[in-house]
Design a protein around this motif. Structure first.
Motif, PDB file in Angstrom:
ATOM      1  N   ALA A 183       0.835  -1.206   0.000  1.00 29.03           N
ATOM      2  CA  ALA A 183       0.000   0.000   0.000  1.00 29.03           C
ATOM      3  C   ALA A 183       0.865   1.250   0.000  1.00 29.03           C
ATOM      4  CB  ALA A 183      -0.927  -0.006   1.215  1.00 29.03           C
ATOM      5  N   THR A 184       1.989   1.195   0.708  1.00 28.98           N
ATOM      6  CA  THR A 184       2.928   2.317   0.720  1.00 28.98           C
ATOM      7  C   THR A 184       3.550   2.499  -0.660  1.00 28.98           C
ATOM      8  OG1 THR A 184       3.424   1.933   3.063  1.00 28.98           O
ATOM      9  CG2 THR A 184       4.998   3.254   1.801  1.00 28.98           C
ATOM     10  N   ALA A 185       3.980   1.397  -1.265  1.00 22.89           N
ATOM     11  CA  ALA A 185       4.638   1.461  -2.572  1.00 22.89           C
ATOM     12  C   ALA A 185       3.693   1.954  -3.660  1.00 22.89           C
ATOM     13  CB  ALA A 185       5.190   0.082  -2.942  1.00 22.89           C
ATOM     14  N   HIS A 186       2.410   1.576  -3.578  1.00 27.29           N
ATOM     15  CA  HIS A 186       1.439   1.940  -4.615  1.00 27.29           C
ATOM     16  C   HIS A 186       0.615   3.168  -4.235  1.00 27.29           C
ATOM     17  CE1 HIS A 186       2.096  -1.481  -7.274  1.00 27.29           C
ATOM     18  NE2 HIS A 186       2.183  -2.256  -6.199  1.00 27.29           N
ATOM     19  N   ALA A 187       0.994   3.829  -3.143  1.00 27.90           N
ATOM     20  CA  ALA A 187       0.307   5.056  -2.717  1.00 27.90           C
ATOM     21  C   ALA A 187      -1.201   4.833  -2.586  1.00 27.90           C
ATOM     22  CB  ALA A 187       0.604   6.206  -3.667  1.00 27.90           C
ATOM     23  N   ASP A 188      -1.577   3.833  -1.780  1.00 27.93           N
ATOM     24  CA  ASP A 188      -2.980   3.482  -1.559  1.00 27.93           C
ATOM     25  C   ASP A 188      -3.333   3.831  -0.105  1.00 27.93           C
ATOM     26  OD1 ASP A 188      -5.432   2.263  -1.129  1.00 27.93           O
ATOM     27  OD2 ASP A 188      -4.939   0.492  -2.302  1.00 27.93           O
ATOM     28  N   PRO A 189      -3.740   5.073   0.172  1.00 24.93           N
ATOM     29  CA  PRO A 189      -3.930   5.498   1.556  1.00 24.93           C
ATOM     30  C   PRO A 189      -5.056   4.784   2.290  1.00 24.93           C
ATOM     31  CG  PRO A 189      -4.707   7.188   0.040  1.00 24.93           C
ATOM     32  CD  PRO A 189      -3.993   6.165  -0.786  1.00 24.93           C
ATOM     33  N   LEU A 190      -6.147   4.461   1.605  1.00 26.69           N
ATOM     34  CA  LEU A 190      -7.243   3.797   2.313  1.00 26.69           C
ATOM     35  C   LEU A 190      -6.826   2.403   2.771  1.00 26.69           C
ATOM     36  CD1 LEU A 190     -10.103   3.959   3.332  1.00 26.69           C
ATOM     37  CD2 LEU A 190     -10.890   3.082   1.133  1.00 26.69           C
ATOM     38  N   LEU A 191      -6.141   1.682   1.904  1.00 24.45           N
ATOM     39  CA  LEU A 191      -5.642   0.365   2.309  1.00 24.45           C
ATOM     40  C   LEU A 191      -4.620   0.518   3.428  1.00 24.45           C
ATOM     41  CD1 LEU A 191      -5.524  -2.667   2.024  1.00 24.45           C
ATOM     42  CD2 LEU A 191      -3.899  -2.379   0.125  1.00 24.45           C
ATOM     43  N   LEU A 192      -3.792   1.547   3.354  1.00 21.69           N
ATOM     44  CA  LEU A 192      -2.809   1.778   4.406  1.00 21.69           C
ATOM     45  C   LEU A 192      -3.498   2.008   5.751  1.00 21.69           C
ATOM     46  CD1 LEU A 192       0.295   1.915   4.547  1.00 21.69           C
ATOM     47  CD2 LEU A 192       0.106   4.397   4.315  1.00 21.69           C
ATOM     48  N   SER A 193      -4.625   2.704   5.735  1.00 22.95           N
ATOM     49  CA  SER A 193      -5.362   2.923   6.989  1.00 22.95           C
ATOM     50  C   SER A 193      -5.860   1.597   7.552  1.00 22.95           C
ATOM     51  CB  SER A 193      -6.538   3.874   6.756  1.00 22.95           C
ATOM     52  OG  SER A 193      -7.662   3.229   6.202  1.00 22.95           O
ATOM     53  N   ALA A 194      -6.209   0.671   6.664  1.00 20.52           N
ATOM     54  CA  ALA A 194      -6.689  -0.633   7.113  1.00 20.52           C
ATOM     55  C   ALA A 194      -5.554  -1.491   7.668  1.00 20.52           C
ATOM     56  CB  ALA A 194      -7.378  -1.353   5.953  1.00 20.52           C
ATOM     57  N   THR A 195      -4.387  -1.459   7.022  1.00 22.74           N
ATOM     58  CA  THR A 195      -3.274  -2.257   7.532  1.00 22.74           C
ATOM     59  C   THR A 195      -2.783  -1.712   8.867  1.00 22.74           C
ATOM     60  OG1 THR A 195      -1.709  -0.989   6.160  1.00 22.74           O
ATOM     61  CG2 THR A 195      -2.554  -3.052   5.254  1.00 22.74           C
ATOM     62  N   TRP A 196      -2.720  -0.381   9.011  1.00 22.45           N
ATOM     63  CA  TRP A 196      -2.377   0.200  10.317  1.00 22.45           C
ATOM     64  C   TRP A 196      -3.350  -0.303  11.385  1.00 22.45           C
ATOM     65  CZ3 TRP A 196       1.910   2.050  11.900  1.00 22.45           C
ATOM     66  CH2 TRP A 196       2.709   2.908  11.133  1.00 22.45           C
ATOM     67  N   ARG A 197      -4.625  -0.281  11.058  1.00 19.56           N
ATOM     68  CA  ARG A 197      -5.665  -0.644  12.029  1.00 19.56           C
ATOM     69  C   ARG A 197      -5.553  -2.107  12.472  1.00 19.56           C
ATOM     70  NH1 ARG A 197     -10.864  -0.092  13.916  1.00 19.56           N
ATOM     71  NH2 ARG A 197     -12.387  -1.661  13.300  1.00 19.56           N
ATOM     72  N   HIS A 198      -5.333  -2.993  11.513  1.00 20.45           N
ATOM     73  CA  HIS A 198      -5.314  -4.410  11.862  1.00 20.45           C
ATOM     74  C   HIS A 198      -3.992  -4.835  12.501  1.00 20.45           C
ATOM     75  CE1 HIS A 198      -9.231  -5.891  10.468  1.00 20.45           C
ATOM     76  NE2 HIS A 198      -9.189  -4.784   9.728  1.00 20.45           N
ATOM     77  N   LEU A 199      -2.903  -4.221  12.091  1.00 23.01           N
ATOM     78  CA  LEU A 199      -1.646  -4.483  12.801  1.00 23.01           C
ATOM     79  C   LEU A 199      -1.732  -3.977  14.237  1.00 23.01           C
ATOM     80  CD1 LEU A 199       0.904  -3.611   9.973  1.00 23.01           C
ATOM     81  CD2 LEU A 199       0.672  -5.842  11.102  1.00 23.01           C
ATOM     82  N   ALA A 200      -2.384  -2.840  14.417  1.00 22.43           N
ATOM     83  CA  ALA A 200      -2.575  -2.304  15.773  1.00 22.43           C
ATOM     84  C   ALA A 200      -3.453  -3.223  16.603  1.00 22.43           C
ATOM     85  CB  ALA A 200      -3.187  -0.911  15.698  1.00 22.43           C
ATOM     86  N   GLY A 201      -4.483  -3.797  15.975  1.00 24.60           N
ATOM     87  CA  GLY A 201      -5.352  -4.715  16.692  1.00 24.60           C
ATOM     88  C   GLY A 201      -4.602  -5.936  17.200  1.00 24.60           C
ATOM     89  N   LEU A 202      -3.704  -6.463  16.380  1.00 25.29           N
ATOM     90  CA  LEU A 202      -2.890  -7.599  16.820  1.00 25.29           C
ATOM     91  C   LEU A 202      -1.955  -7.184  17.958  1.00 25.29           C
ATOM     92  CD1 LEU A 202      -1.933  -9.226  13.391  1.00 25.29           C
ATOM     93  CD2 LEU A 202      -3.633 -10.047  15.043  1.00 25.29           C
ATOM     94  N   ALA A 203      -1.398  -5.982  17.845  1.00 25.70           N
ATOM     95  CA  ALA A 203      -0.513  -5.490  18.907  1.00 25.70           C
ATOM     96  C   ALA A 203      -1.282  -5.343  20.225  1.00 25.70           C
ATOM     97  CB  ALA A 203       0.096  -4.148  18.494  1.00 25.70           C
TER      98      ALA A 203
END
Length: 255
Positions: free
Chosen positions: A155-175
């Protein structure tokens, strides 16, 4: 999440679709798209699938839109993207306990993985959805984390901010599950920041509630009240957030 949450070079049609989608008006957004090309049919299907996940309704509309997208797909990337949406719809039905379609979800995402080349623009979204299945259906947090990290990098490489918001959210949930409060707070805050910057209202209330889970009072209460306001503004969407937004006094009264 489905799609990238951006507008292609300020295209008026895509801007209108995004504004409606972000305000939970998926049917209206889909009505702007004529499914005459593989791209338009796929985008329309993606809107209908996302509607199912947020409202727990519209399953037949999503199936119809998906069949159209599958029929129009000709290249490997198009067929892979349609399979990715098929898997996501099956995942949503399973997660929301509408019908157990876990095997279908895994099979469809497996087909998508065989069709979408590594490094292709559609690969990060596929990685993210495979992470969702690992986390919520297979209950394998390690596999989920690995998939989310691949999706995050893509998502970072392809400049996909909405997907990036989702990956931040789910990685945070696991943390958060592992007691890593600082890491979780940072991830949820990044997810919320991106969604607010994008104007993705329908995804902002869940982000507020998640961040509230890592904060102390009175900040946690403020975040939850803001989530309640947005939830009411959007007519009770996403439906699955309702039980998290019961005011304290009501929760006490019904306990």
């Amino acid at each position: 999440m489905s799609g990238d949450g951006t507008t292609a070079e300020d295209d008026p049609l895509q801007t209108a679709v995004w504004r409606l989608r972000s305000r939970a008006c998926w049917v209206d957004a889909a009505a702007l798209l004529t499914p005459a090309t593989p791209q338009a049919a796929l985008q329309r299907a993606s809107l209908m699938v996302e509607r199912c996940l947020y409202t727990e309704a519209g399953w037949e509309d999503a199936e119809d839109a998906l069949r159209t997208a599958e029929a129009l797909a000709h290249t490997d990337d198009e067929r892979g993207a349609a399979a990715c949406e098929r898997g996501y719809l099956a995942y949503a039905a399973t997660l929301l306990q509408v019908r157990d379609r876990a095997d279908e979800a895994r099979a469809a995402l497996g087909r998508a993985a065989a069709l979408i080349a590594p490094g292709a623009p559609g690969r990060p979204l596929l990685d993210f959805r495979r992470g969702l299945i690992a986390e919520n259906l297979t209950h394998s947090p390690q596999a989920a984390r690995a998939a989310y990290r691949r999706a995050h990098a893509g998502a970072t490489a392809h400049a996909d901010p909405l997907l990036l918001s989702a990956t931040w959210r789910h990685l945070a949930g696991l943390a958060l599950r592992e007691g890593e409060l600082t890491e979780a707070r940072h991830g949820f805050a990044e997810s919320l920041r991106i969604r607010e910057e994008l104007g993705y209202l329908v995804g902002t209330a869940p982000a507020l509630v998640s961040l509230a889970d890592t904060e102390t009072e009175p900040e946690a209460a403020r975040l939850r009240e803001e989530a309640r306001r947005l939830f009411r503004l959007l007519g009770g969407v996403p439906t699955w957030l309702a039980h998290r937004l019961v005011p304290p006094e009501e929760g006490a009264a019904t306990a």
